[in-house]
Structure formats: C-alpha cells, structure tokens
Design a protein around this motif. Structure first.
Motif, PDB file in Angstrom:
ATOM      1  N   GLY A 158      20.251  42.648   4.220  1.00 22.83           N
ATOM      2  CA  GLY A 158      20.016  43.673   3.227  1.00 22.83           C
ATOM      3  C   GLY A 158      21.171  44.633   3.058  1.00 22.83           C
ATOM      4  N   VAL A 159      22.053  44.836   3.712  1.00 22.36           N
ATOM      5  CA  VAL A 159      23.352  45.568   3.522  1.00 22.36           C
ATOM      6  C   VAL A 159      24.052  44.870   2.486  1.00 22.36           C
ATOM      7  CG1 VAL A 159      25.446  46.451   4.536  1.00 22.36           C
ATOM      8  CG2 VAL A 159      23.245  46.970   5.723  1.00 22.36           C
ATOM      9  N   ALA A 160      24.248  43.365   2.811  1.00 25.06           N
ATOM     10  CA  ALA A 160      24.893  42.500   1.895  1.00 25.06           C
ATOM     11  C   ALA A 160      24.346  42.489   0.639  1.00 25.06           C
ATOM     12  CB  ALA A 160      25.077  41.193   2.472  1.00 25.06           C
ATOM     13  N   GLN A 161      22.983  42.298   0.372  1.00 27.86           N
ATOM     14  CA  GLN A 161      22.525  42.316  -0.719  1.00 27.86           C
ATOM     15  C   GLN A 161      22.683  43.718  -1.858  1.00 27.86           C
ATOM     16  OE1 GLN A 161      20.025  39.697  -2.211  1.00 27.86           O
ATOM     17  NE2 GLN A 161      20.781  41.050  -3.984  1.00 27.86           N
ATOM     18  N   ALA A 162      22.525  44.820  -1.069  1.00 26.93           N
ATOM     19  CA  ALA A 162      22.829  46.064  -1.877  1.00 26.93           C
ATOM     20  C   ALA A 162      24.111  46.115  -2.183  1.00 26.93           C
ATOM     21  CB  ALA A 162      22.650  47.124  -0.626  1.00 26.93           C
TER      22      ALA A 162
ATOM     23  N   ASP B 127      28.199  38.001   9.862  1.00 36.07           N
ATOM     24  CA  ASP B 127      29.634  37.737   9.379  1.00 36.07           C
ATOM     25  C   ASP B 127      29.579  37.707   8.014  1.00 36.07           C
ATOM     26  OD1 ASP B 127      30.662  37.424  11.863  1.00 36.07           O
ATOM     27  OD2 ASP B 127      31.054  35.255  11.920  1.00 36.07           O
ATOM     28  N   ALA B 128      28.536  37.174   7.186  1.00 35.31           N
ATOM     29  CA  ALA B 128      28.357  37.327   5.978  1.00 35.31           C
ATOM     30  C   ALA B 128      28.194  38.655   5.212  1.00 35.31           C
ATOM     31  CB  ALA B 128      27.129  36.401   5.468  1.00 35.31           C
ATOM     32  N   ALA B 129      27.786  39.375   6.057  1.00 29.56           N
ATOM     33  CA  ALA B 129      27.744  40.700   5.433  1.00 29.56           C
ATOM     34  C   ALA B 129      29.120  41.432   5.586  1.00 29.56           C
ATOM     35  CB  ALA B 129      26.822  41.739   6.449  1.00 29.56           C
ATOM     36  N   MET B 130      29.864  41.320   6.455  1.00 31.09           N
ATOM     37  CA  MET B 130      31.162  41.764   6.519  1.00 31.09           C
ATOM     38  C   MET B 130      31.965  41.254   5.483  1.00 31.09           C
ATOM     39  SD  MET B 130      32.779  43.910   8.665  1.00 31.09           S
ATOM     40  CE  MET B 130      33.502  44.798   7.350  1.00 31.09           C
ATOM     41  N   LYS B 131      31.750  40.101   5.213  1.00 31.28           N
ATOM     42  CA  LYS B 131      32.530  39.450   3.952  1.00 31.28           C
ATOM     43  C   LYS B 131      32.293  39.825   2.810  1.00 31.28           C
ATOM     44  CE  LYS B 131      35.589  36.240   2.385  1.00 31.28           C
ATOM     45  NZ  LYS B 131      35.301  36.478   0.680  1.00 31.28           N
ATOM     46  N   VAL B 132      30.924  39.814   2.526  1.00 31.65           N
ATOM     47  CA  VAL B 132      30.108  40.326   1.273  1.00 31.65           C
ATOM     48  C   VAL B 132      30.752  41.786   0.996  1.00 31.65           C
ATOM     49  CG1 VAL B 132      28.082  40.804  -0.033  1.00 31.65           C
ATOM     50  CG2 VAL B 132      28.692  38.668   0.948  1.00 31.65           C
ATOM     51  N   THR B 133      30.555  42.684   1.889  1.00 33.96           N
ATOM     52  CA  THR B 133      30.856  44.034   1.655  1.00 33.96           C
ATOM     53  C   THR B 133      32.251  44.322   1.412  1.00 33.96           C
ATOM     54  OG1 THR B 133      30.944  44.559   4.064  1.00 33.96           O
ATOM     55  CG2 THR B 133      28.729  44.942   2.847  1.00 33.96           C
ATOM     56  N   THR B 134      33.012  43.636   1.983  1.00 36.41           N
ATOM     57  CA  THR B 134      34.601  43.796   1.804  1.00 36.41           C
ATOM     58  C   THR B 134      34.821  43.067   0.551  1.00 36.41           C
ATOM     59  OG1 THR B 134      35.140  43.298   4.164  1.00 36.41           O
ATOM     60  CG2 THR B 134      36.847  42.927   2.802  1.00 36.41           C
ATOM     61  N   ASP B 135      34.214  42.056   0.171  1.00 32.13           N
ATOM     62  CA  ASP B 135      34.655  41.834  -1.287  1.00 32.13           C
ATOM     63  C   ASP B 135      33.971  42.559  -2.467  1.00 32.13           C
ATOM     64  OD1 ASP B 135      35.791  39.362  -0.394  1.00 32.13           O
ATOM     65  OD2 ASP B 135      34.350  37.969  -0.781  1.00 32.13           O
ATOM     66  N   ALA B 136      33.046  43.258  -2.092  1.00 35.88           N
ATOM     67  CA  ALA B 136      32.330  44.373  -3.072  1.00 35.88           C
ATOM     68  C   ALA B 136      33.220  45.255  -3.200  1.00 35.88           C
ATOM     69  CB  ALA B 136      30.944  44.818  -2.455  1.00 35.88           C
ATOM     70  N   VAL B 137      34.004  45.781  -2.258  1.00 34.33           N
ATOM     71  CA  VAL B 137      34.994  46.900  -2.195  1.00 34.33           C
ATOM     72  C   VAL B 137      36.044  46.260  -3.066  1.00 34.33           C
ATOM     73  CG1 VAL B 137      36.886  48.149  -0.876  1.00 34.33           C
ATOM     74  CG2 VAL B 137      34.612  47.877  -0.018  1.00 34.33           C
ATOM     75  N   GLN B 138      36.400  45.140  -3.120  1.00 42.11           N
ATOM     76  CA  GLN B 138      37.531  44.497  -4.012  1.00 42.11           C
ATOM     77  C   GLN B 138      37.267  44.492  -5.257  1.00 42.11           C
ATOM     78  OE1 GLN B 138      40.339  43.869  -2.496  1.00 42.11           O
ATOM     79  NE2 GLN B 138      41.652  43.204  -4.130  1.00 42.11           N
TER      80      GLN B 138
END
Length: 386
Positions: free
Chosen positions: A255-259, A328-339
């Motif tokens: 859910g967090v990653a999708q957001a 792990d995917a959520a950590m990667k996706v949210t970090t990439d979203a910041v980028q």
C-alpha cells in the motif's frame, strides 16, 4: 493512494463492494488529514472507531462476529488503508493480530464474552510479545505470570508495543513456567487493569501518529478466565498469529509503495524540463516501470500466501517470503519515488519523503527481514546445526 484503476483480484461481488467502501472512507476520512496528523503526532482514534462501526476490524474472523471474509480480501483492505495512511493500515493489522489468540484458541465462553466488542464494538487492541531484552529471540521473554489462587499476577515490561497506552485490551505473552518456549502462556489483559501503565511513546523516524511505547505490568492481577489456551501454549499461539500478521505487514508495505508510485507518476507527468514532461525521458520511464513491477510482484506473492491460508494449507514459508519481498520492495520504491521528485521529494511539501520514512519500519516489525530469511532457509534446508 491506489487509483480506482488498480487491478484487484477479488473473489466475489461482495468483496468488490467492500473494497469500494474502504476506498471511499480512505479518500474522504483518512488521506486528506494524513500528512498534517502525522506531522503533529496525532493518533486517529476516531478513525478506528469509524472502521469498527463499519465492520472493518473483524473482517478475517467468523461471520457471527461480523467478519467472514477470506484473508486475501482482508489483506487488500489493509493495502488500501495503508496507502491512505500507514498508521491506520498497520493499526488495523496490529488490532487483528491482538484478536487472533482469543479468536483461535479461546473457549466458546471467552469468545462470546469478549470478541463482539473486540471486533465490532469500538475497542482497540495491542499485542505484547517483545521486551527490552527479547525481540527476535522471543522465547527468552522475562515478563512473569504467577498463579495466586484463581488469579494470575503479571509483572514485567513489554517493549515496542503499537497502541501502547491507548489500547483497550492487550494480548500478553508471559512466562508462567520454566525457561524456553514451553514456559509461556497467553493472557487477555484489559487496558484499565490496576498496575498497568505505559511509558512515554518512542520518538520515531516515521509513523509519528502511531504510539509505540513500553508497557509496564506492576503486579497486574487478572482472573484465570482471561488465560487464553492451555498453560505453556503461549509461544505456539504467538507463532500462529505472527504468520498471519506478517502477511498484514506485507500488504501494508505494498500500500505504501503504491501510494509512492502514484505520487511519482503524477509528478513526472506534470513536471517539465527541457521543454517536455520528465515522464518522456527513458531513464525515468524505466525507473517507474521497475517500481510498478516490484509492486505487482509483491502483491501477487502476498495474495498467493493468503490463498494458501484460506485453503487451510501451510503458509508459514510463503508468509515470510511475502513479508521479506514486499517490505524490501517498499523501501526501494519509496526511495526511488524521492529520486523522481528530486529536491522536492526531499521536502515535506510532498508525501514521498514520509512514505520513505514509513517504509523503513516495515523491514523491522513482526520479525526483521533477516529473521524472515532464517525462517525461509529453515523450510528449505532444515534447522541449523549447532
């Protein structure tokens, strides 16, 4: 939060209507206030009251208590709530975890007396397993439960308790016998019990609206009627709850990653550089594609594990895999979203920095991802030799 176009695999029309109800509540009552309330560290108790009255806190339990939805549907409800605000999605998962012991190991009389209020009566629960000196090694817990006639007296301290200090009831694992896993018993402790108190909540990187606190038991006296299961069965009860709880964490992570992905895509389509939207640049397009693929893979894995659970088949290995991969995917996706958002992504003016801070805790709670790897390896190669 997830857009209506997100593909969902739902088994019935009733489940589809349920997801739509959750989306309506999330969009109307939760998401608009999430950033402000998280920044202020405000716990949304009224939201949990609304979810309880809407029948959303008892979904994975028997129909007589207002639930009776497959676990695969319940997890997708969690995903929707977590996308709107992780404090709410994770809070519902923890509440469900705190009800698991009584719902699955309690007597018929205990269930009839307590479960209606726990699942649909506005009460909020907490789950007390970890301690200051026992986290991953949960079988070494020290909180004591001593028999005194027809009562038990609980003494000790639990740590990292979500809803510590605001919960109406606590499912507590305490040592009633000798050392190790066989000396642990489960109890249902009311939140207003004499001798029960909570410390000042921890100051956390993220999820500031969700209180996480030590809970102290200073000679808390409860009746034997509040013992759940047999004496010495507590660790078995705890482990059975954690397998299901790990799937809840996996769903919240997606859910967090999708957001975060939705925010990144919207920004990339709106932001222009060199005369065109940055979403036109191949490097960024590929980043978005990778983010979306990780989300879909994680969603498929947690749903696969949930369907095993719904079918009554073993799912412990798959639950550990789902918790590991999804967080792990959520950590990667949210970090990439910041980028993707660049400098703006690093500011509190956009939600992706909050998503990144929140994603981190999901790699830690309900068994760190290193513990998940140990669980998976044991299923593959057997217990470690010593």
């Amino acid at each position: 939060m997830p857009e209506p176009g997100v593909e969902r695999q739902l088994p019935t029309d009733e489940a589809q209507d349920l997801i739509q109800l959750v989306r309506d509540i999330a969009q109307r009552e939760i998401a608009p206030h999430a950033a402000e309330e998280e920044d202020a560290g405000r716990f949304p108790r009224e939201t949990f009251t609304l979810l309880s009255s809407s029948g959303l806190l008892g979904l994975p339990y028997d129909g007589e208590f207002g639930g009776d939805q497959p676990y695969e549907v319940y997890l997708q409800v969690l995903e929707e709530l977590a996308a709107a605000r992780l404090t709410v999605g994770l809070g519902v998962s923890v509440h469900s975890l705190s009800c698991h012991a009584l719902a699955n190991f309690g007597t018929k009389e205990q269930r009839s007396e307590h479960l209606p209020d726990m699942l649909g009566g506005g009460l909020l629960g907490a789950y007390c397993l970890s301690e200051p000196s026992s986290g991953s090694d949960a079988a070494s817990l020290r909180t004591k439960a001593v028999r005194d006639g027809g009562d038990w007296v609980l003494t000790g301290t639990k740590a990292w308790i979500t809803h510590g200090g605001v919960a109406d009831f606590y499912t507590v694992l305490a040592r009633s016998g000798g050392e190790g896993a066989k000396g642990i018993t489960a109890f249902l402790v009311p939140g207003d019990a004499e001798g029960l108190s909570a410390a000042v909540p921890e100051k956390k990187m993220g999820m500031k609206g969700s209180p996480t606190a030590q809970v102290h038991f200073d000679g808390v006296r409860i009746s034997d009627a509040r013992r759940i299961g047999d004496e010495g069965q507590g660790f078995q009860i705890a482990l059975s709850a954690l397998d299901s709880g790990r799937l809840g964490i996996a769903a919240c992570a997606i859910g967090v990653a999708q957001a975060a992905l939705d925010a990144a895509v919207a920004y990339a389509k709106d932001r222009s550089q060199f005369g065109r939207p940055i979403a036109d640049f191949q490097g960024l397009r590929f980043m978005l594609a990778d983010m979306a693929t990780q989300i879909e893979a994680g969603r498929a894995l947690y749903l696969s594990a949930a369907r095993l659970r719904d079918a009554g088949r073993p799912f412990s290995k798959q639950a550990a895999m789902a918790k590991l991969l999804c967080t792990d995917a959520a950590m990667k996706v949210t970090t990439d979203a910041v980028q993707v958002l660049g400098g703006y992504g690093y500011t509190a003016d956009f939600p992706v920095e909050r998503f990144m801070r929140e994603a981190k805790v999901l790699q830690i709670v309900e068994g760190t991802n290193q513990i998940q790897r140990m669980v998976i390896a044991r299923h593959l190669a057997g217990p470690e030799t010593r």
